[in-house]
Design an enzyme around this catalytic site. Structure first.
Site, PDB file in Angstrom:
ATOM      1  NE  ARG A   1       7.424  -5.102  13.293  1.00 33.07           N
ATOM      2  CZ  ARG A   1       7.349  -4.704  12.023  1.00 33.07           C
ATOM      3  NH1 ARG A   1       6.572  -5.370  11.163  1.00 33.07           N
ATOM      4  NH2 ARG A   1       8.040  -3.664  11.609  1.00 33.07           N
TER       5      ARG A   1
ATOM      6  CG  HIS B   1      -0.124   0.114   2.523  1.00 32.83           C
ATOM      7  ND1 HIS B   1       0.539  -0.981   3.061  1.00 32.83           N
ATOM      8  CD2 HIS B   1       0.128   1.157   3.373  1.00 32.83           C
ATOM      9  CE1 HIS B   1       1.140  -0.611   4.169  1.00 32.83           C
ATOM     10  NE2 HIS B   1       0.911   0.679   4.382  1.00 32.83           N
TER      11      HIS B   1
ATOM     12  CG  HIS C   1       5.305   0.669   2.717  1.00 34.33           C
ATOM     13  ND1 HIS C   1       4.788   1.842   2.201  1.00 34.33           N
ATOM     14  CD2 HIS C   1       4.814   0.554   3.992  1.00 34.33           C
ATOM     15  CE1 HIS C   1       4.032   2.429   3.119  1.00 34.33           C
ATOM     16  NE2 HIS C   1       4.027   1.656   4.216  1.00 34.33           N
TER      17      HIS C   1
ATOM     18  CG  ASP D   1       2.097   4.802   4.648  1.00 34.20           C
ATOM     19  OD1 ASP D   1       1.342   3.812   4.641  1.00 34.20           O
ATOM     20  OD2 ASP D   1       3.239   4.806   5.159  1.00 34.20           O
TER      21      ASP D   1
END
Length: 754
Positions: A745, A683, A735, A685
């Site tokens: 995480r 995608h 990314h 940002d």
């Protein structure tokens, strides 16, 4: 004929004045060895020691009367009294009366400082052309009914003050030999009645120092005096009469102002040499066989940010821990977990460790009395260090420095970062509260460096154990009506009186046994010691409330939460570029990462990674993550401030020529787990640039993870805890989030300049 008579009268007067001046000019100077200073002091108070220091500086010959004798002269600071001084002077003068060329200077000692030397005082005495000269003041004491009996004066102070007398020995003796009153009768009234007797005034040639040539009484005259700085020493100048008085007397309620003046005159501090007396009587700890034992009183009286850091600084003080006994009073339930953690980590570090909690329901004054009492009743306690938890000591040598200064009561200067707020007052108003002294700002900003006698201190101070067992042996110094505990202690120390109530054979004479022996309190700014943090607006409703202190206490927030290598980004180019236009740099401490994760898990309402999202405009997220927004925990303003303070400077460095607005709508913490959301599909940002901060450690907390940039076929798959990577958001940097294969995480993400 009338004009002729006036002419001859004027001529005769001029001739008389001329002859008088001629006679004065022909007088031989009085040798300094012919001057004897007589002073009464029954105890070596701080004021007496200061008096002697100034006397020794000018090489005065001083004879002390009454040392070690019980004081029966009344409480002269509050009422009439002082007759004991006249009796002692009378006894001393009997042996001196035949020394016709001897000049006697009789002065008080507890509240008096010499500003000039014997040569000057003798010269001015000769110029006055009197056999006996008294100090003068503008206020009449103790009997105002005698005002009309005083001779009128065209200019100067009209009324007699008995705190300063200079005269030839036979004449002084003729005055004091008339004393036949009681020890607690008023000395000033005695001298006044003699002066107001026209026959005695003329026969004994008694005068008053109307224009403060020799004696400067401060009562009613504070507005008249200024400090005059010279290359050798500092003087007090009377601006009304343009005189430089030799003797400065803090009579009545002006003792605090005298203390201020005493920080400079005669040679304590000037612009050329700085502090000339700071090293006097210091103690070298390295020369002692063993370090003194110190009782440390720690007081948590309100919710206080960065308490864990306070305790850590206490542990890291450069002082033998087996010589430290710690007493903690905690008045806040909120801090019980912090105390418990410190107890578990440090209970065996110190010689002893005692905690009194909120269940005891002690007032601040009671708690401080208790802490001080632990040192008072222990003969092995050499010092008592009182510390509020809003004091952040950055100097590990603080305790050693304070001990070596060898003062009865002394504190280190600590201030609010970037503000003039500090832990001392340079002056007090008439009602006993804050007033700004002329030198306050210079001391706070370290433009004047030294050890300063001040009227009030708080937050942190060191007191000698022997002082607690003697001068401060009363057990309730922290409680006075309408005063907070520190103000009560300081007032009690300033206005301290000693008495023998229990030993007095006659309780009715109790008031006669009181002797003022006010203690000096000092603040030192000879070193950087630390700072005061603000406890205002500290909201304890969060799990880790310190995170919200970025506005109120920015320095402490930065020390706790910003990575220690952050500044190296700008000084050493300490950053990496693992992929084109992807920059990687340290920003958060591990503590910051842990607390932010704890805060999110404590909130607990993770979004689940669903497309439908009512938190955003339109209610639909194209590329959803399992996250919590900063706004949900009330941290959006603080996070944006963090971006502007710590991210924007990095942006300017790596994206040269781009000036960010430091604004972001989307600020959130993402949680990746194999069982919920393990990865994020490719995608772009919705930002000009994005930051992504790793909040935990790969290999320890999770396996897998990382980020892949498709255009460059480049991955960052080993994130470092506390490090952020920064990359453009639109167009070039498609990314994806690589799968987390085990564990959990956490990352903090912001879409900046959308």
């Amino acid at each position: 004929m009338e004009y002729l008579n006036i002419f001859f009268l004027c001529f005769s007067w001029k001739q008389f004045v001329s002859n008088a001046h001629s006679s004065d000019s022909n007088q031989q100077p009085i040798p300094t060895e012919k001057l004897l200073v007589l002073t009464v002091a029954t105890q070596e108070t701080d004021g007496y020691l200061r008096f002697m220091q100034s006397a020794n500086y000018f090489n005065y010959t001083v004879k002390v009367l009454g040392m070690g004798e019980e004081w029966r002269g009344g409480d002269v600071g509050r009422s009439i009294g002082g007759g004991q001084k006249v009796r002692l002077l009378k006894e001393a003068m009997e042996a001196l009366t035949h020394q016709e060329d001897l000049v006697v200077l009789s002065v008080d000692s507890y509240d008096l400082i010499f500003a000039g030397g014997p040569e000057e005082i003798l010269r001015k005495f000769q110029e006055a052309n009197h056999k006996v000269l008294f100090a003068a003041e503008g206020l009449i004491w103790p009997d105002k009914r005698l005002q009309d009996k005083y001779p009128s004066v065209r200019s100067g102070k009209r009324f007699l003050n008995s705190g300063g007398i200079i005269g030839y020995a036979p004449y002084v003796n003729k005055i004091v030999e008339q004393w036949n009153l009681h020890e607690n009768d008023d000395d000033q009234l005695f001298y006044t009645k003699i002066y107001l007797d026209p026959l005695q005034r003329e026969t004994l040639n008694i005068g008053l120092d109307h224009k403060s040539q020799i004696f400067q009484n401060l009562n009613g005259a504070i507005d008249e005096v200024l400090l005059k700085f010279g290359t050798e020493r500092v003087r007090v100048r009377n601006t009304v009469y343009d005189t430089l008085p030799v003797v400065v007397h803090g009579n009545a309620n002006t003792k605090m102002y005298l203390n201020y003046l005493g920080n400079y005159i005669p040679n304590a501090w000037n612009y050329e040499r700085g502090c000339a007396v700071c090293d006097h009587n210091m103690v070298d700890l390295s020369q002692l066989k063993e370090y003194p034992t110190v009782m440390v009183g720690v007081f948590i009286e309100q919710p206080t940010p960065f308490l864990s850091e306070f305790f850590q600084r206490l542990v890291t003080l450069d002082y033998p821990k087996d010589k430290l006994n710690v007493f903690v009073h905690n008045n806040e339930v909120y801090h019980e977990r912090h105390i418990q953690r410190f107890w578990e980590e440090s209970k065996d570090v110190f010689n002893s460790f005692k905690v009194v909690g909120p269940e005891e329901n002690l007032s601040q004054g009671q708690a401080r009395n208790m802490g001080m009492g632990l040192c008072r009743k222990d003969p092995s306690c050499d010092f008592y260090l009182s510390m509020d938890t809003d004091v952040m000591l950055t100097n590990k040598q603080t305790l050693k420095i304070l001990i070596e200064q060898n003062r009865n009561i002394i504190g280190p200067l600590v201030t609010r970062h970037g503000k003039l707020w500090s832990n001392f007052w340079g002056a007090l108003s008439l009602d006993g509260y804050y007033a700004r002294s002329e030198d306050y700002i210079d001391i706070v900003q370290s433009k004047r460096v030294g050890v300063w006698n001040i009227p009030y201190m708080a937050h942190i101070y060191l007191i000698k154990g022997e002082v607690l067992r003697n001068e401060l042996k009363e057990r309730n110094h922290f409680v006075l009506e309408k005063l907070d505990p520190d103000m009560a202690l300081c007032r009690n120390a300033r206005e301290l009186t000693n008495h023998r109530e229990k030993d007095s054979p006659n309780p009715e004479t109790f008031h006669m046994l009181r002797v003022p022996k006010g203690m000096f309190m000092y603040i030192t700014n000879r070193h950087e010691f630390g700072r005061l943090i603000s406890t205002a607006n500290f909201n304890t409703s969060h799990y880790n409330s310190d995170l919200w202190q970025i506005f109120e206490n920015p320095m402490d927030w930065k020390e706790k939460y910003i990575h220690p290598n952050y500044t190296r980004i700008f000084t050493e180019n300490y950053l990496e570029e693992p992929c084109p236009d992807v920059f990687w740099f340290p920003v958060f401490t591990e503590r910051a990462c842990d607390e932010l994760v704890e805060e999110m898990e404590n909130y607990g309402s993770w979004s689940g990674g669903n497309h439908e999202d009512k938190r955003i405009t339109g209610g639909y997220e194209t590329v959803p993550t399992d996250d919590i927004h900063m706004k949900q925990i009330g941290y959006d303003k603080e996070w944006l401030h963090f971006i502007r303070e710590f991210i924007s400077p990095v942006t300017l460095k790596v994206f040269s020529g781009y000036y960010t607005k430091g604004y972001a709508v989307m600020n959130f913490v993402v949680k990746y787990t194999p069982g919920r959301q393990a990865y994020l599909r490719p995608h772009h940002d919705s930002s000009t640039f994005t930051i992504n901060v790793a909040l935990n450690s790969k290999g320890t907390d999770f396996q897998g993870g990382g980020c892949r940039f498709h255009r460059y076929n480049c991955s960052l798959d080993s994130p470092r805890k506390g490090w952020s990577f920064m990359h453009p958001g639109r167009l070039t940097h498609l990314h994806e989030g690589l799968p987390t294969t085990n564990g959990t995480r956490y990352i903090a993400v912001s879409f900046i300049d959308p």
